[in-house]
Motif scaffolding. Structure first.
Motif, PDB file in Angstrom:
ATOM      1  N   ILE A 298      12.182 -46.454  14.165  1.00 21.30           N
ATOM      2  CA  ILE A 298      13.213 -45.602  13.566  1.00 21.30           C
ATOM      3  C   ILE A 298      13.980 -44.859  14.659  1.00 21.30           C
TER       4      ILE A 298
ATOM      5  N   ALA B  74      16.421 -47.179  16.179  1.00 23.05           N
ATOM      6  CA  ALA B  74      17.538 -47.463  15.288  1.00 23.05           C
ATOM      7  C   ALA B  74      18.521 -46.294  15.263  1.00 23.05           C
ATOM      8  N   GLN B  75      18.001 -45.063  15.239  1.00 23.42           N
ATOM      9  CA  GLN B  75      18.914 -43.916  15.208  1.00 23.42           C
ATOM     10  C   GLN B  75      19.596 -43.730  16.564  1.00 23.42           C
TER      11      GLN B  75
ATOM     12  N   ALA C 252      20.470 -46.117  18.407  1.00 25.93           N
ATOM     13  CA  ALA C 252      21.528 -47.123  18.420  1.00 25.93           C
ATOM     14  C   ALA C 252      22.772 -46.597  17.708  1.00 25.93           C
ATOM     15  N   ARG C 253      22.589 -45.606  16.834  1.00 31.93           N
ATOM     16  CA  ARG C 253      23.754 -45.005  16.167  1.00 31.93           C
ATOM     17  C   ARG C 253      24.171 -43.718  16.876  1.00 31.93           C
TER      18      ARG C 253
ATOM     19  N   PRO D 103      16.834 -37.246  11.089  1.00 27.10           N
ATOM     20  CA  PRO D 103      17.002 -38.686  10.887  1.00 27.10           C
ATOM     21  C   PRO D 103      15.750 -39.506  11.189  1.00 27.10           C
TER      22      PRO D 103
ATOM     23  N   VAL E 191      12.825 -38.052   7.862  1.00 29.87           N
ATOM     24  CA  VAL E 191      13.049 -38.493   6.486  1.00 29.87           C
ATOM     25  C   VAL E 191      12.619 -39.957   6.292  1.00 29.87           C
ATOM     26  N   PRO E 192      13.142 -40.899   7.110  1.00 25.65           N
ATOM     27  CA  PRO E 192      12.676 -42.280   6.911  1.00 25.65           C
ATOM     28  C   PRO E 192      11.174 -42.434   7.141  1.00 25.65           C
TER      29      PRO E 192
ATOM     30  N   LEU F 243      24.084 -52.065  17.415  1.00 26.69           N
ATOM     31  CA  LEU F 243      22.906 -52.891  17.146  1.00 26.69           C
ATOM     32  C   LEU F 243      22.346 -52.567  15.768  1.00 26.69           C
TER      33      LEU F 243
ATOM     34  N   PHE G 224      19.207 -53.223  13.506  1.00 29.30           N
ATOM     35  CA  PHE G 224      17.831 -53.708  13.604  1.00 29.30           C
ATOM     36  C   PHE G 224      17.450 -54.557  12.401  1.00 29.30           C
TER      37      PHE G 224
ATOM     38  N   TYR H 292      15.378 -49.250   6.229  1.00 24.42           N
ATOM     39  CA  TYR H 292      14.348 -48.222   6.356  1.00 24.42           C
ATOM     40  C   TYR H 292      14.762 -47.058   7.254  1.00 24.42           C
ATOM     41  N   GLN H 293      15.994 -47.071   7.749  1.00 21.70           N
ATOM     42  CA  GLN H 293      16.402 -45.948   8.605  1.00 21.70           C
ATOM     43  C   GLN H 293      17.398 -45.030   7.911  1.00 21.70           C
ATOM     44  N   LEU H 294      17.685 -45.281   6.636  1.00 24.44           N
ATOM     45  CA  LEU H 294      18.609 -44.403   5.924  1.00 24.44           C
ATOM     46  C   LEU H 294      17.948 -43.049   5.733  1.00 24.44           C
ATOM     47  N   PHE H 295      18.737 -41.973   5.818  1.00 25.73           N
ATOM     48  CA  PHE H 295      18.085 -40.665   5.688  1.00 25.73           C
ATOM     49  C   PHE H 295      18.940 -39.610   5.011  1.00 25.73           C
TER      50      PHE H 295
ATOM     51  N   ASP I 147      25.524 -40.947   5.342  1.00 31.27           N
ATOM     52  CA  ASP I 147      24.717 -41.824   6.172  1.00 31.27           C
ATOM     53  C   ASP I 147      25.586 -42.725   7.041  1.00 31.27           C
TER      54      ASP I 147
ATOM     55  N   PHE J 257      18.958 -43.744  -1.542  1.00 31.88           N
ATOM     56  CA  PHE J 257      17.620 -44.138  -1.999  1.00 31.88           C
ATOM     57  C   PHE J 257      17.624 -44.629  -3.441  1.00 31.88           C
TER      58      PHE J 257
END
Lengths: 267, 286
Positions: free
Chosen positions: A177, A180-181, A183-184, A202, A205-206, B89, B91, B96-99, B106, B144
């Protein structure tokens, strides 16, 4: 990165210390702590140091690894040493401003530091030579009698082993995670304390969502296999005391008796 | 065409100084051309994920360099964040990285980190959602509450919204049903066509790669073993099979036909190609 953190700190091995029954090792650790707190003199401390040294030698654990374990509590050790050094009343050796250093202070500080260090090292020896699963297994059996007074021993042990089992999984997940964050464009390394705390949202939460999802799935999987708690459950690996366990415990009993006798005579 | 990313002698070793020391990518050289649609294929553990995480600076090479444009991305480690905005990128299983509380927030996370103004963020969020095939009615919903496929599209939109020069997707269709797969790939194809930016797609589905990309790089045993147009790569079908990969089903059919004595070029990789080849064989028109 996160992957490099070692948790559980178990070093697999094949020494006597590894082969001992986990219950024996837990008992030994408890007795060791008792011995440590009974020791009051150079002689009895000497015996305990010797004891720890024997334990380390037998386990084959690198002494370096034990010393490394002390790092996180270095502050506490220094703090205790300073307090004892400066605030023990007795024969004054040197004084400056409001502080007095006494002879008794030096001795107490020295013994306190020795005691904490040996305490940590001794318990580390237990976790270094016993896998987390064996440890919970041993605890569950040792605490077995508490079931009579309605303490849910099996459930507690199960909770502990599940928690241990999921630590590496969740570390891996956190790593993913975070990447991934990042990367943003998420930035965890700079900014004020407040900004950094906010930057964790960020990730958290996930992570929580996934932890709950996993817990849910695990519960269903356990339900599917008819898990219903401890009553009537048998074990794949039943713990059995071997001759070596009795021998080690007996030997330790003698040492403990010796230290107690010495303490009685004020040594 | 000139290369936008050059990988020079890249090696990445995990677990240095431990008994588990292992090179996931070993002296890899490759080029990604500006504006191309590149497919990277390889079986599990071939180093695909490690390789792509180097392209936007998430992993630091043990040795070797990554050049973006003409610059080494690690020339100034402080500027690595700007590299991540230029190389987006996505993944594997990005849902699973949404928050955030809403889809809008988001998707806006990336552009916000870039320090853009509200108006620009708004434009990018809307355009990114359109590219990933989501309607505007979802903007204020909680991510979600969406279906798995929609969540993934939101996550992909979150990267597209940064408008990167290179978009890298790691198995974008994994775990989707056939219809979901098709429409996902169609969205990616359209994005590439309309934007004209570079797209890299990692996959282990040969059929998926064969039908979509301009060029393929094959990874095996921590290195690039082949690269070229789908035709060039699939004409070496036997070598692909040797490194433990499959070839597209259409190619398998053609190979079998050839083995049974038909004079057919086995390096076909789409249904249309096979049809054309078979028609030609019968002396008719495609």
């Amino acid at each position: 990165m996160l992957k490099d953190i070692t948790l559980g700190q178990y070093f697999p091995g094949n020494s006597l210390a590894h082969k001992l029954d986990p219950r024996t090792k837990i008992l030994l650790t408890v007795l060791y702590i008792v011995t440590l707190f009974c020791a009051r003199s150079f002689v009895s401390y000497g015996i305990v140091v010797l004891l720890l040294a024997t334990g380390v030698k037998v386990s084959g654990v690198a002494p370096k690894a034990l010393v490394r374990g002390l790092k996180p509590i270095l502050f506490i050790i220094c703090f205790t040493a300073a307090l004892n050094l400066l605030y023990t009343p007795g024969e004054v050796l040197a004084s400056f401003w409001i502080f007095k250093i006494t002879k008794e202070g030096i001795f107490t500080a020295f013994f306190m530091v020795l005691r904490i260090t040996m305490l940590i090292m001794g318990t580390f020896l237990l976790t270094y030579t016993t896998s987390p699963i064996a440890l919970t297994d041993g605890l569950e059996t040792l605490l077995g009698p508490l079931k009579k007074v309605k303490v849910p021993v099996h459930e507690l042990a199960m909770i502990m082993s599940i928690a241990l089992r999921f630590i590496p999984t969740l570390i891996e997940e956190t790593d993913k995670i975070m990447s991934a964050q990042k990367a943003r464009g998420a930035d965890f390394e700079s900014g004020s304390l407040m900004q950094r705390a906010k930057a964790l949202v960020p990730i958290l939460v996930p992570l929580f969502i996934s932890a709950f999802r996993r817990a849910d799935e695990l519960a269903i999987a356990m339900e599917c296999r008819c898990y219903h708690g401890g009553a009537g459950r048998t074990k794949l690996h039943v713990l059995r005391y071997q001759t070596r366990d009795y021998l080690v415990l007996a030997a330790y009993g003698i040492v403990l008796a010796a230290v107690l006798t010495l303490a009685h005579f004020g040594l | 065409m000139k290369p936008i990313i050059r990988v020079e002698n890249l090696t990445h070793t995990y677990g240095v100084n431990t008994p588990f020391c292992r090179s996931a990518v070993d002296h890899v050289n490759m080029e990604i051309m500006e504006g191309e649609f590149l497919g990277i294929i390889g079986h599990t553990g071939s180093g695909k994920s490690t390789l792509i995480q180097h392209l936007n600076g998430l992993l630091k090479p043990t040795s070797g360099r990554i050049l973006l444009g003409e610059e080494d991305i690690w020339a100034d480690p402080k500027k690595i964040r700007s590299v991540r905005f230029r190389v987006g990128l996505v993944f594997q299983y990005p849902e699973y990285q949404l928050f955030e509380e809403t889809v809008y927030k988001d998707v806006a996370f990336g552009p916000k980190n870039m320090g853009l103004d509200e108006k620009e963020i708004d434009r990018r969020v809307r355009s990114a959602l359109a590219f990933s095939g989501l309607g505007e009615e979802l903007l204020d919903k909680s991510p979600f509450d969406l279906s798995g496929g929609q969540k993934r599209r939101v996550a992909i939109a979150g990267v597209i919204a940064m408008e990167p020069e290179v978009l890298i997707l790691d198995e974008p269709s994994a775990g989707l049903d056939p219809a979901g797969r098709r429409s996902m790939l169609e969205n990616i194809r359209n994005y590439h066509k309309e934007k004209g930016t570079t797209v890299v797609m990692v996959s282990h589905s040969m059929d998926e790669v064969a039908e979509n990309v301009d060029r393929i790089a094959v990874l095996a045993n921590a290195g690039v073993v082949m690269s070229g147009t789908p035709h060039q790569v699939f004409s070496r079908a036997q070598e692909l099979l040797d490194v433990g990969l499959n070839v597209p089903q259409v190619t398998q059919v053609a190979m079998e036909l050839k083995r049974q004595g038909l004079a057919i070029d086995p390096a076909v990789y789409t249904v249309a190609d096979l049809r054309a080849a078979l028609c030609k064989l019968r002396g008719g028109k495609a």
